[in-house]
Design a protein around this motif. Structure first.
Motif, short mmCIF file in Angstrom:
data_model
loop_
_atom_site.label_atom_id
_atom_site.label_comp_id
_atom_site.label_asym_id
_atom_site.label_seq_id
_atom_site.Cartn_x
_atom_site.Cartn_y
_atom_site.Cartn_z
N PHE A 145 0.89 -0.77 -0.15
CA PHE A 145 0.17 0.01 -0.04
C PHE A 145 1.23 1.68 -0.28
CE2 PHE A 145 -3.14 3.31 1.60
CZ PHE A 145 -3.37 3.23 1.53
N LEU A 146 1.38 2.19 -1.38
CA LEU A 146 1.96 2.64 -0.86
C LEU A 146 1.36 4.07 -0.48
CD1 LEU A 146 3.75 2.23 -4.97
CD2 LEU A 146 5.24 2.23 -2.87
N ALA A 165 3.62 3.19 2.23
CA ALA A 165 4.14 2.31 3.19
C ALA A 165 5.02 1.21 2.14
CB ALA A 165 3.39 1.78 4.21
N HIS A 203 5.18 -7.67 8.32
CA HIS A 203 5.20 -8.21 8.93
C HIS A 203 5.57 -7.46 10.35
CE1 HIS A 203 6.49 -12.14 10.99
NE2 HIS A 203 5.17 -11.99 10.84
N VAL A 241 1.44 -4.30 11.16
CA VAL A 241 0.28 -3.41 10.73
C VAL A 241 -0.78 -4.47 10.42
CG1 VAL A 241 2.22 -2.17 8.87
CG2 VAL A 241 0.40 -4.55 8.45
N LYS A 242 -2.05 -3.63 10.76
CA LYS A 242 -3.17 -4.89 10.94
C LYS A 242 -3.96 -4.14 9.61
CE LYS A 242 -2.65 -5.52 15.06
NZ LYS A 242 -1.81 -6.41 15.75
N ILE A 243 -3.49 -4.12 8.24
CA ILE A 243 -3.81 -4.00 7.19
C ILE A 243 -2.65 -4.59 5.88
CG2 ILE A 243 -5.17 -2.94 5.32
CD1 ILE A 243 -6.76 -1.57 7.33
N ILE A 244 -2.49 -4.65 5.07
CA ILE A 244 -2.00 -4.51 3.68
C ILE A 244 -2.00 -4.16 2.80
CG2 ILE A 244 -0.44 -6.73 5.22
CD1 ILE A 244 -1.15 -7.97 2.47
N LEU A 282 -5.81 -0.85 -2.81
CA LEU A 282 -6.50 -1.79 -1.95
C LEU A 282 -5.90 -2.10 -1.30
CD1 LEU A 282 -8.78 -4.51 -4.98
CD2 LEU A 282 -9.79 -1.95 -3.69
N VAL A 283 -6.86 -2.93 -0.20
CA VAL A 283 -5.90 -2.97 1.44
C VAL A 283 -6.85 -4.30 1.41
CG1 VAL A 283 -5.44 -0.76 1.71
CG2 VAL A 283 -7.24 -1.92 2.35
#
Lengths: 277, 277, 277, 277
Positions: A189-190, A192, A203, A207-210, A230-231
C-alpha cells in the motif's frame, strides 16, 4: 452509430464546457456521459465525454482546436479493444487472472504477448494461445536485457505494457520509451513499504492491513502516478508468507481494476497523480 | 461571488448539456462541477451543476424555462445550511451522532428541534441546546398522535424530517404531508429483513454480514427510495443482541452519510429509486 | 457467579493448555471462551480465557504459578469498567465520539477526566459532566508541561491515557511513566506518512486510500505497537482539507475500536507488535 | 511429524477443554492452534484443534470416546488435499477462478472433474487437463438427469461437490445423497433476492450494494447454511447487466473463500447455520 470517447485537457477558462458541448451538438453527436474536473492547484481542466453518432473526426478536431485555448490536448478514441504486452517473472496469479478475465469477457483487451525473464509461465500463457517470449536477463547487462525486451515487445505495437509481477527494475531509458504506457503492480500500500520485500517489512512492523498499488511507472522506483489501491486486513497470526498469500488476491484485483479504468480511457496522468473521470 | 447549485430534471434530448451550459456562460457563471445522468429505462435526464458568480435568479430561470422541454423541473439552490427536525424514540446513537457531527462542524445542518414519543432523549438534546418536544403516543390514535406531531413540527418549517430510530409506522397522510422530505434509517440491509426485529431475523438466518439502509419514506413500509446502504461483517459468535450493538455503528454511519448527500443537493428521487449526482 | 478474564503469557511448551484448563476445571470454573496463540518467531505463548464461576483468586494464581514455566506472567482481570483519562488539543471529533459512546452505553468505560493543552473542548466535556483540566503548554518547557500534566492525571489512577488528537510529542520519561498504557490515534495508515501533516503528504502523493492507526505509544514517534487500522477511499477530487474531513470518521472509528479491544483485555503487547486474542 | 486436525462436536459440559487437551498431551501431541465455541441457544460445544506429532489414531479416538459425553462426534482429519467435483452450466468466471487458484497453488484442492449440463466450458477445463463430462438435461426428467449426473460424479469419490454457477435446481434426493457436501454460490446477498434473476430484482429495487453468498445446499432453495458472504457497492448508473458483471468478481471471491474455509476443516454445520472455527 459509432461510439467514441473525447478526452480533453487544457488550462481552465469560463465557458469551456459550453463551447465543447456546443461543438458536439453542432456535429449531431449525442452525449452519453460527460465528466469534468478542474484541478484547483494547477488550474488544469480535464474532460471525458462519451459520444454516440456519426463522426467526422477531422472537422470535429478542427472545430475543437479553434475553440480550445493554447496548450490544450484533445483526443478522440474509438471504442474498441486495447492491445497489451504483459511482462512477468515467475508468479502466476496476476497473469492468470488477466488471462482468465480476457477469456471470460470481463476484461475487453487483447493480449498480444507475454514476455518473461524466466520460462516458468510459458505453459500458462500457451494454454490460452498467447505467444510467450522467454528473454533471460542472465549474462546480460541491464541495457542488453532491456534492448532484448524492446526487440521482442515493439513489433506488437501495444498500447500498454503491463508489469504483472515483473521483478526487475527498469532503466529511465526503457521507461521513457513507453512513456505513461507502463502499468505496474506494487505489492504494498504505497507509500508504505517502498522497495523490496514489502510483506516482510509489513510483518516486521506488525500492521493490521496490507495492500497493493497499481501505478504508472516513472523513473522513480514506486513513485509513479497511482491508479488504484486496495487493501485487506491481516492480524498477528499472519506470517510474512501468509501476508504474501493474502496479498496475491489484492494484487490481482487491484491490477485488473486499474486495467479496466485504463481500457475505458478514464485515466489522465497529471504530474505524479492521476485524475480518473 | 456566490455559490449555488442548479438542479435540472427533464426528458432527455440531444443538445441539452450544450443549451444549459450556454445559458450559464451567458450569465457569466463559472461551472465548478457538473454531473449528468440519463436513465436508460425512462429516458429521464438529470443534471446537477455547481455554479459560482453573480446570480440573477429570475432571468436565469426564465432562460432555462425557454430552453428546456415541457415537463422539466429546475431549481436553483443557494449554498447554505438545511434545517431539519429529528424524530426519535429511545435509542441515543443516531441522534447523538448527528448532534456531535453538527457540533464539530462535520455536518452542515441546523437542527431546529428533536421530537420524541418518549422522554428518554430530552437531556441529550438539551446538552446541545436543541429544543426537545415530548409527544407521547399513549392514549392517542395514530391520527391523533400524528396530528400532535405535525403541530409541533410544522412551525419549524424544516427542509427535512429525519427519523433517527423513530420506531413508529407513519400513515400515508403524514408521509404525503412531507413528500420526499422524510429520511429514515432502517436497521437492515434492505430488502433483506423488512419489518420488525431485523437483527433477530438475521441472527436466526445465520447471515455473515448485516447492514443498514437510509431511505426516503413512502407509503410502503421499508420500500422507499434507497439513499445509502452500509454493511459490517458478523459471525456465529454474535448473538442477536451483539448484532444490535454492531448494527448501531452502521446505522449512524449510513444515516449521516445519507444526510450529507441530501444536504449537498445531490439526491434526486426517480420513482422508487434515487439518482445521486 | 462472577466473570473474569485470565491472561497468560509465557514461553511455549507442550501441554500448556491442558495444564491451564485443568487448573480452571479443578477450580470449578467454566470456560466461556478461550483463545491462544504461539508466536513462531519468539516461541512466546499467549492465552486469554474468559471464565465464569466462584473465584478464589489467590489459590488460582498459586496453582498457575506452580504450573507455568519461569518467565511467565499471568493476570486475572475482573469484568468491569476501565478508567481512562483523555488528552486532547482542539479537535472535537474523537473526544465527542468517545463521550457519546460512553453516554449511549456502546463503550463500557469510565472517563475520569479530559485534559487539554487548549481550552477549546472544555464545554464539550462539561456537557457530559466530565471534569476538564486546561493545562497550557505556553511558556513551559516540555518537561514543565509534562510535569503539570502528570500532576493533573496521576490522582485519577486511570488504567489508560487516551490521546484523542493530542497534538504534542511526548518525552520518553512521560511515556515510561505510563508504560504500555498510552493509546494514540495517528491520522495516517502507518507506516505511510509518519510525522506531521499526513493528509497533506497523502494529497501530494496522490494516494487513493487514506487511513488511521491506533497504537500504543513508545519512545519512537509513530512506531509503537499497532492495535487497529482502518482506511477509507479517496480520489483526485479530494483536497488535503477534504482528506482531513474524510479522515475524521476513520480516526474516531479506529480509536473506539481499539479502545473496545483494550477494554475487553484482548490486546497483548509483544515487542513492537500486538497479539489480539 | 504429522499434522492433523481434530474436530469435536458435543453437548457442552464443564471441563471439556481440559479433558480433550489432556488426552492430546498424553499422546504427546503439540497443539498448534485451538478454537472452541459453545452455542448459547443449543448448548452445543464445537472444537477444532490443529495438532502436530506422531499420531496413533485408533487409541486417540478411543480415549476421546471414553471422555466425551454421549451424542458426541469427533473426527481426526489428516492434513492434505480435498477432492472436489465441480458442476457448471455456461458461465466461466467461477470455474476459471478455481482452476487458476489450484494451478497457482492458492487453493490446495484436487479437481477430480468438471461436469456441465452444457458443453460450453469443456475447453476451459481441458486447458488445465481436468476431465469434463457433458451431461445434458435436454429430453431428460429431473430424476433422469440427476441419475446421469450421479453416475458420472460418484466414481470420483469426491469430498465435495461445488456448484460453480450450476443453474439447475436439485431434488431433495440428490441433495440427501451428498448431505452437507454440496457448496453453492448464490448470486445475491441472501436472504435478499432469493430465487431467479437476483440482479434484475436488485436493479429494480434500486439497492446501493449487491452481494453473493456461498452456502451448503439443503432441500430449501437458497436456505442452506451460509458459509461466506461478500458485497460490492453499486449505484444508479448500473444497469442490471452491469450488476451481473460487477457481481462476477464477488461471486468468485466468495466461492473461493468459502472453499478455503471448508478445505481447512474450519466449517461446522449446526442446524441451518455454520460455526466457523
Amino acid at each position: 452509430m459509432e461510439k467514441k470517447v473525447l478526452l480533453i485537457e487544457c488550462p481552465d477558462s469560463k465557458g469551456l464546457i459550453a463551447q465543447i458541448t456546443n461543438i458536439c451538438y453542432k456535429h449531431q453527436l449525442n452525449i452519453i456521459r460527460n465528466t469534468e474536473y478542474v484541478d484547483p492547484d494547477s488550474g488544469q481542466f480535464f474532460m471525458r465525454t462519451q459520444l454516440e453518432g456519426i463522426f467526422n473526426d477531422k472537422t470535429l478536431m478542427l472545430d475543437l482546436d479553434r475553440a480550445l485555448p493554447q496548450g490544450s490536448s484533445r483526443q478522440l478514441v474509438a471504442a474498441g479493444r486495447k492491445k497489451v504486452v504483459i511482462l512477468v517473472t515467475k508468479e502466476a496469479h496476476c497473469l492468470g487472472d488477466i488471462l482468465m478475465k480476457v477469456y471470460d469477457g470481463s476484461l475487453k483487451l487483447d493480449i498480444a504477448a507475454v514476455v518473461g525473464n524466466h520460462p516458468d509461465l510459458q505453459s500458462l500463457a500457451e494454454k490460452f494461445d498467447i505467444p510467450y517470449h522467454f528473454v533471460s536477463h542472465i549474462d546480460k547487462s541491464r541495457e542488453q536485457h532491456e534492448a532484448a525486451l524492446q526487440q521482442v515487445i515493439d513489433p506488437y505495437q501495444a498500447d500498454y505494457l503491463v508489469l504483472a509481477k515483473f521483478m526487475r527494475v527498469l532503466s529511465p531509458a526503457f521507461v521513457a520509451h513507453y512513456k505513461e504506457r507502463i502499468i505496474n503492480i506494487h505489492h504494498s500500500f504505497l507509500p508504505a513499504f517502498i522497495g523490496a520485500n514489502p510483506y516482510h517489512q509489513a510483518h516486521k512492523r506488525g500492521v493490521k492491513i496490507i495492500g497493493a498499488t497499481a501505478h504508472f511507472v516513472t523513473d522513480d522506483l514506486d513513485e509513479g502516478p497511482i491508479i488504484k489501491q486496495l487493501v485487506t486486513p491481516v492480524d498477528h497470526t499472519y506470517s510474512a508468507m501468509d501476508m504474501v498469500k493474502a496479498g496475491r488476491d489484492v494484487e490481482k484485483n487491484v491490477l485488473s481494476k486499474a486495467l479496466q479504468l485504463v481500457l475505458e480511457d478514464r485515466v489522465f496522468v497529471h504530474g505524479n497523480k492521476t485524475v480518473i473521470l
